[in-house]
Design an enzyme around this catalytic site. Structure first.
Site, PDB file in Angstrom:
ATOM      1  N   ASP A  16       0.836  -1.108  -0.061  1.00 52.02           N
ATOM      2  CA  ASP A  16       0.015  -0.198  -0.027  1.00 52.02           C
ATOM      3  C   ASP A  16       0.884   1.360  -0.069  1.00 52.02           C
ATOM      4  OD1 ASP A  16      -2.447   1.414   0.132  1.00 52.02           O
ATOM      5  OD2 ASP A  16      -2.791   1.079   2.155  1.00 52.02           O
ATOM      6  N   GLU A  48       2.701   5.297  -3.799  1.00 49.77           N
ATOM      7  CA  GLU A  48       2.588   6.311  -4.938  1.00 49.77           C
ATOM      8  C   GLU A  48       3.932   6.725  -4.846  1.00 49.77           C
ATOM      9  OE1 GLU A  48       0.181   5.977  -2.506  1.00 49.77           O
ATOM     10  OE2 GLU A  48      -1.234   4.740  -3.870  1.00 49.77           O
ATOM     11  N   ASP A  94      -9.278   3.967  -1.544  1.00 50.45           N
ATOM     12  CA  ASP A  94     -10.269   4.327  -0.454  1.00 50.45           C
ATOM     13  C   ASP A  94     -11.463   4.647  -0.850  1.00 50.45           C
ATOM     14  OD1 ASP A  94      -8.232   3.448   0.675  1.00 50.45           O
ATOM     15  OD2 ASP A  94      -7.468   5.289   1.512  1.00 50.45           O
TER      16      ASP A  94
END
Ligand SMILES: *[C@@H]1O[C@H](CO)[C@@H](O)[C@H](O)[C@H]1NC(C)=O
Length: 991
Positions: free
Chosen positions: A557, A560, A635
């Site tokens: 996760d 980025e 999300d």
């Protein structure tokens, strides 16, 4: 997972927010001010201004880029030359080396660099140590094949004056007409133009220039200076060339302005798809304002966008700069291979002249305009002509979808967080108690000790191995999160090694960069560095990642990367990576490199026993990430609008080469009403990646908690997914070898039917002919589904006939998922309910044969392997084709597999696994009275010959189609056999 801004106590903030959250009805909105609009991104603004100038001057506008005819050379499928950029003020011509590779695959690749930067003849500001060249390593990460130059490509003798015409592609049916002055390329297929470069003259390579320090304006003349600034061509707006500040962060931009831009037109094409990840319709919208259009370009700059909004061109977590244009009878595409921040404008125009007189077969033209902040200009051109061909060549280029382990396509149960190992074991037992199948339970960040990855919280997870052992008893798996931020704290061995081995991302001054994320102050591993990959591999061994077992897999996760105190919640652009590349150059690939390292690490660790296929879920992605695992849409929220948005998002990822995609079932933020949860499970059962997930502040919502009748309805959706796993797995195999989407939009399956080109609320599962149209509206008890042609479809549940081109309204009370079967297909199921997919390994199969009323035939395939190892690469699989021939009324199973070293051993292991049922939907009326069929199997002794097997025929009644069932034909799934339906009808019993 959720993030926000600022280096302070996150837990406190969450608790506070969650109190607010429960007090008021959630009205969550993205903090738009945290993310740049085009106007706030210097190069975006400049390139839009450039385009505005060109458009306002219309016919008097000429692109200042020309191809120097003297420089052109062609050799072995490659054209080289120099594009000159004329600077009107100085008259200077800047040299931009051009390469066009014509590839054996039929693709063309156009690359433009800048000679001065290439040769390093520039100066960087602020004493920067960054590389002087434009970034040219995106291919290293994204491209894995299809690079062979075409032997057949050649410059045509009949090139017109001032142009160079190259013939290439299959049977030399493609042409690249390269005009020299200005530099424009037309790509033609069969004499027709499909793609044009620089046709609107928006090619722009911002060349290096020294910063001229201006005298500060004299006192009282500030306004005058400002006025002067405004008169300047806005495309040359110097105020955004150098340092740029946004949200309190300043980007030092030591290389000055360096964007690359190009207009790409698709004459005669009305629809364009792709360039994920965004919310909004599958068929991309126009972006330059106006009713129903976006105002900003689609943006690709991987970011952790907190509480993202619907129908927006805003960037999200991943980026695939691949676009397809489609019209009836033709699909073409471009891959814009650039890893820097990128924006794409789209405008469409109706053709005023008779399109046919222009040799164009459509009435609308789509014009796109691409701009990236840095790097070389590098574009691949795909001339199709079918969506299948494009998906295949894109896969050849960037790699095919990983063939996942079987468990990975079953159901995943996640929440932030299962709080203890006992909690995990309890959830596991409750699934069993309620006979609800699941394969994987997930651990979010709280399992670690203080967010230090590769550790377990000793208080809450004292016995991780015991927990994994219990899961393994039913062949279940654990997925644990491991993020790229490494807690900056004393006595943490991972951090100590990261520092001592010098493998972290650096700031612009060359020191280890420190940012804020879940653990507080953190460092980030730089997976662009081969040494970092080697080190990352060493962390996953069983003796180092203690408490992890073979059935533990990984969730990457925040890659980025998400940085709570960084500009736009990510890394500063002037941070430095391995090879002295600036972060701005490679930002969109960052997430991919982290998954690449985790893939290598988990693969290596499994090799200490028996190699198994890694499973990794990633949030951030780029072209090529499909080779390594699955993605999810980040999300989302427990709202109907988010359920609805998930279909176009998943479909778009599929046609963009990364089909192993899903959205959090139930919605991450907020508490879904029960009907929303039910509908989400029904839709989720048709996401290629099927995982429920929930925020830490939400109420528990495991399926068994839903209460009657919701629990039963959810269980039914889960059982449907499990029954259809053989069909899903076969679709994954197609993605793995052909690059085809796993769930497919209407336009991809029916590319000649314009009425279906914008549909994005219904999906086909692989090549099975199964068409699902989940309910996406609150309170709806019916859905509209569109059928592209006259082929009959049948309701999956009751075999009711639905037929006729156009919209049909299907009944959809809460307990029903609208699902149709298209005539002409055969698909496999496994109908025995089990706790997990692993326990279904030797279960018998049901084959569903779906026939048309006009007695057309049917066919389908099954791909099967051990679902775990790499033995399939050596032939350890079963691949069958099932064909029903309407004329002879014979259903056959034939081998379409390839023999390899391990074929026989696998076949042996599957011996005795049989087909236990054949269901023929839409059975011919003449089968009335049929009681048996003839069955023959290969390898059966001649004496055994043909056997009679019972068959039960059910007549059509009302809208319900006729159907027949052959019970237990006793044929093996791995063998050749035929079932002859023509017999048995003859000897009708007397009444
Ligand atoms: C990961 O990256 C390395 C280095 O670029 C490459 O050799 C390898 O094939 C990549 N792994 C996958 C699964 O694509």
């Amino acid at each position: 997972m959720r993030s926000s801004n600022g280096p302070f106590n996150w837990t406190a903030v969450f608790l506070f927010l969650s109190c607010l959250y429960t007090l008021f009805t959630p009205a969550l909105t993205v903090k738009k001010q945290d993310f740049k609009t085009c106007d706030q991104s210097g190069f975006c603004k400049r390139n839009r201004a450039y385009s505005d100038t060109a458009i306002s001057q219309s016919s008097s506008w000429t692109s200042p880029y020309t191809l120097d005819a003297q420089s052109i050379a062609f050799k072995g499928g490659q054209l080289t030359g120099i594009v000159l950029k004329n600077l009107p003020q100085s008259g200077e011509n800047l040299r931009l080396p051009l390469t066009i590779n014509f590839l054996e695959s039929g693709l063309a690749r156009v690359s433009i660099d800048e000679e001065k930067r290439q040769k390093g003849e520039i100066e960087l500001r602020h004493g920067s140590k960054a590389r002087k060249e434009r970034y040219n390593e995106a291919e290293k990460w994204a491209i894995v094949g299809g690079q062979q130059l075409s032997k057949g490509a050649a410059v045509s003798k009949d090139s017109e004056e001032g142009t160079t015409k190259v013939l290439y592609g299959p049977a030399s049916g493609y042409e690249a007409i390269i005009r020299h002055r200005p530099f424009v390329i037309d790509f033609k297929r069969d004499g027709e133009t499909h793609i044009q470069f620089n046709e609107r003259g928006l090619l722009n390579v911002e060349h290096w220039r020294p910063k001229i320090e201006k005298e500060p304006p004299k006192e009282g003349e500030e306004n005058k200076a400002e006025e002067e600034q405004k008169i300047v061509d806005p495309a040359e707006d110097e105020s955004t060339w150098w340092e740029e500040t946004f949200g309190g962060n300043t980007d030092s931009k030591p290389k000055g302005p360096e964007s690359v831009a190009l207009d790409v037109s698709f004459p005669g094409y009305e629809h364009v798809y792709g360039v994920p990840e965004h919310t909004g319709p599958l068929s991309l919208l126009q972006t330059r304002g106006g009713e129903g259009n976006h105002d900003d370009p689609y943006r690709l700059y991987n970011s952790d966008v907190f509480e993202y909004e619907m129908d927006s061109p805003m960037t999200l977590y991943g980026a695939i700069p691949f676009m397809q244009a489609h019209r009836a009878g033709s699909t073409v595409g471009v891959l814009w291979l650039n890893a820097a921040e990128t924006w794409i404008d789209i405008v469409k125009s109706k053709l005023s002249a008779n399109p046919l007189s222009l040799g164009i077969k459509g009435t609308t033209t789509t014009q796109t305009h691409w701009f990236s902040e840095a790097g070389i200009l590098d574009v691949f051109v795909f001339l199709g002509p079918t969506p299948q061909a494009i998906s295949k060549s894109y896969g050849e280029l960037t790699g095919y979808t990983q063939l996942p382990q079987q468990f990975a396509i079953a159901y995943h149960q996640c929440r932030w967080n299962y709080v203890t190992d006992e909690d995990v074991k309890d959830v596991d037992r409750k699934f069993d108690k309620h006979s609800i199948p699941y394969d994987v339970i997930w651990l979010d960040i709280e399992y670690t000790e203080e967010k230090k990855y590769f550790t377990w919280d000793g208080m809450t997870f004292p016995d991780p191995l015991g927990m994994q052992k219990q899961l393994d008893e039913h062949e279940r798996k654990l997925v644990a999160i491991i993020d790229p931020h490494i807690k900056n704290t004393a006595n943490y061995w991972v951090k100590d090694e990261l520092v001592s081995k010098d493998l972290a991302i650096k700031n612009k001054d060359g020191n280890i960069w420190d940012g804020w994320c879940w653990p507080g102050s953190s460092y980030w591993v730089d997976c662009f560095n081969p040494a970092a990959i080697e080190w990352w591999k060493s962390l996953f061994t069983y003796d180092r990642f203690k408490g992890s077992a073979r059935n533990l897999f990984i969730w990457n996760d925040m890659n980025e990367p998400s940085v709570f105190n960084g500009p736009e919640t990510t890394s500063p652009k002037d941070n430095m990576h391995h090879g002295n590349w600036e972060h701005r150059d490679l930002h969109n690939i960052n997430g991919l490199t982290f998954v690449n390292a985790t893939y290598a690490a988990t693969l290596q660790r499994s090799k200490s026993e028996a190699p198994q296929r890694p499973f990794i879920l990633t949030r951030s992605f780029y072209a090529g990430s499909q080779r390594m695992g699955a993605m999810w849409t980040g999300d989302n929220q427990a709202l109907w609008s988010h359920l609805k948005a998930s279909l176009p998002m998943v479909l778009n990822n599929g046609v963009s080469g990364f089909p192993f995609a899903g959205a959090d079932v139930g919605g991450f933020f907020g508490n879904p009403e029960k009907d929303l949860l039910v509908r989400w499970y029904q839709a989720g059962a048709f996401y290629p990646f099927f995982r429920a997930h929930a925020h830490i502040d939400t109420r528990r919502r495991e399926p068994y908690l839903a209460g009657s009748p919701y629990r039963e309805i959810i269980t039914k959706a889960l059982r449907l997914r499990y029954a259809l796993l053989p069909s899903w797995y076969t679709a994954f195999r197609e993605a793995h070898t052909e690059g085809w989407p796993i769930v497919r939009p209407n336009w991809w399956v029916h590319p000649s039917d314009p009425a279906g080109f914008a549909l994005d609320k219904q999906m086909y599962l692989g090549s099975t002919g199964l068409l699902v149209a989940p309910v996406l509206e609150e309170g709806a008890t019916s859905v509209d589904v569109y059928l592209a042609d006259e082929t009959p479809y049948y309701d999956y549940w009751d075999f009711e006939l639905v037929k006729g081109r156009g919209m049909h309204t299907l009944d959809a009370p809460l307990e029903k998922l609208p699902l149709l079967m298209r005539a002409g297909h055969v698909f496999p199921r496994r109908d025995r309910p089990r706790r997990s997919s692993g326990l279904m390994r030797y279960d018998p199969f049901t084959l569903v044969v779906v026939l048309g009323t006009d007695a057309q035939g049917a066919e389908g395939t099954l791909y099967l392997d051990d679902g775990e190892s790499f033995d399939y690469e050596q032939g350890a699989f079963i691949h069958r084709k099932f064909t029903y021939d309407a004329a002879t009324q014979i259903l056959r199973s034939e081998d379409i597999g390839e023999k390899g070293k391990k074929s026989d051993a696998y076949a042996m292991s599957m011996q005795g696994v049989r087909v236990e049922r054949v269901i023929v939907v839409g059975a011919p009326a003449e089968w009335k009275g049929k009681e048996e069929v003839d069955v023959a199997e290969e390898g059966a002794k001649a004496s055994a010959g043909t056997r009679k097997v019972d068959c039960v025929f059910h007549e059509a009644s009302g809208k319900k189609a006729a159907w027949a069932v052959v019970r237990d034909p006793r044929v093996e799934i791995g063998k050749g056999w035929k079932i002859d339906f023509s017999s048995g009808a003859r000897d009708k019993k007397e009444l």
